[in-house]
Design a protein around this motif. Sequence first.
Motif, PDB file in Angstrom:
ATOM      1  N   ARG A 125       0.819  -1.217   0.000  1.00  0.00           N
ATOM      2  CA  ARG A 125       0.000   0.000   0.000  1.00  0.00           C
ATOM      3  C   ARG A 125       0.854   1.269   0.000  1.00  0.00           C
ATOM      4  N   SER A 128       2.046   2.122  -3.343  1.00  0.00           N
ATOM      5  CA  SER A 128       0.981   2.668  -4.181  1.00  0.00           C
ATOM      6  C   SER A 128       0.793   4.159  -3.920  1.00  0.00           C
ATOM      7  N   LEU A 160      -0.910  -5.592  -2.016  1.00  0.00           N
ATOM      8  CA  LEU A 160      -1.376  -4.203  -2.035  1.00  0.00           C
ATOM      9  C   LEU A 160      -2.403  -3.918  -0.942  1.00  0.00           C
ATOM     10  N   CYS A 161      -2.816  -4.951  -0.227  1.00  0.00           N
ATOM     11  CA  CYS A 161      -3.783  -4.765   0.854  1.00  0.00           C
ATOM     12  C   CYS A 161      -3.115  -4.534   2.206  1.00  0.00           C
ATOM     13  N   ASP A 163       0.389  -2.724   4.526  1.00  0.00           N
ATOM     14  CA  ASP A 163       1.395  -1.662   4.470  1.00  0.00           C
ATOM     15  C   ASP A 163       2.729  -2.158   5.019  1.00  0.00           C
ATOM     16  N   LEU A 214      -5.540   6.776  -0.084  1.00  0.00           N
ATOM     17  CA  LEU A 214      -5.954   5.476  -0.595  1.00  0.00           C
ATOM     18  C   LEU A 214      -7.440   5.459  -0.936  1.00  0.00           C
TER      19      LEU A 214
END
Length: 447
Positions: A125, A128, A160-161, A163, A214
Amino acid sequence: MKRKISQYIREHQLFTSKDKLLVALSGGADSVALLRVLAAIGYVCEAAHCNFQLRGEESDRDEAFARCLCEKMGVRLHVERFNTKSYARETGQSVEMAARTLRYEWFERVRTCCGASYIAVAHHRDDSVETFFLNLLRGTGLRGLLGIRPQNGKLVRPMLCVDRKEILDYLNTLGQDYVTDSTNLEDEYRRNRIRHSLVPLLQELEPAARESILRTMEHVGDAVRIYEAAIAEGKRKVLDRNGRISLHKLQKQISPSALLFELLHEEGFNEKQVKDVERSIREGQPGTVFLSKTGTRLLRTREDLIIERKDNQEETEPPHLRVERRKWTAEDTVSRDPAVLTVDASKLRGALSLRQVQEGDWFVPFGMNGRKLVSDFLTDKHMNRWDRERQWVLCDGENRVVWLVGMRSDNRFRVDNHTEEVVIAQIVGSKETENKDCWLKKNDISF
């Protein structure tokens, strides 16, 4: 961690339990956590490690760590050493971009060889969010504000879910060590400056800044889906099967500029080139040609933009002509079919030959007395520049234009009351004649 990632994989349908995965393993915390969690969930994994030989002993240390980890886990490891600086010089890329190119090209080769379904990389995350700011600073469209996507072809990102903190906590719980790339601690690269300076500053101003960003990216994702549906509908309205964009239909769309950018960007045209195309449309400059980085050509005509991809720019196949010479009688008539030429044989000199139009070519159009440039004649017929370049002409041995093939013959060679013999040339398909000896392609036929 396992539950969260398993759920994310299912929600985004990244892969199934039957798929073998090739895990990109640098030896850093993120890639180590990815390999450990996928193996723990039960996926069959192999790993791939790149040694770019950019950090001396540290690069060798990372390779040794990856080998040791995979040996302990019973995971097959693929290793490749690259002369990254040499490749960067040869290709004119930055070292960072050269490493990226080498990495992903090699990953794909290994994936194919080992029978893996996907390449799993360890973006999370925080990566991203950093990508969001990188794209924002460079200037980007809506898609650039989406951050990193879960899947891109054979490349998947199952983490990506989570951190960075969750990743480190997971490794600490396992008692799993990892290596640290010293360049990640420096602020020389823009991404590192965003990571070490910008994001912490934003969190000082607003503790929930990262979560807010996010959420914003999710909203942008919803907007992008609506946008892409509208673009697809717009393309359907303005683009025909032959690669022509109707200028009249384009101007009727809600946002002609956005639609034109999407149409041309996928053909390799950059933003500045698209702006130049828009300017030529506004200022009325038919005949202008634009060339993209991929070799695609774009021609601006009075009514259309014509797209021609590089693989369609090869030499045009000459028409097949069936040619014969025979007697002519008073009862015979000249065909009005534009695909058929009938001329007085006695007025021809030497061998007939086919070629494409050349600059300066002229002829006397049938029914007229004065000469006319072939290019002007074709322009008067509203033929675009590329079609004019592809037009074939039939010439005699003195290089005189006898026929604009399929269009108009030259009046100098017309049949008259004194004609005793004629030459007849007819455009035919390859299946329409058995006597191929009488075909005229680029070869000459003498009379």
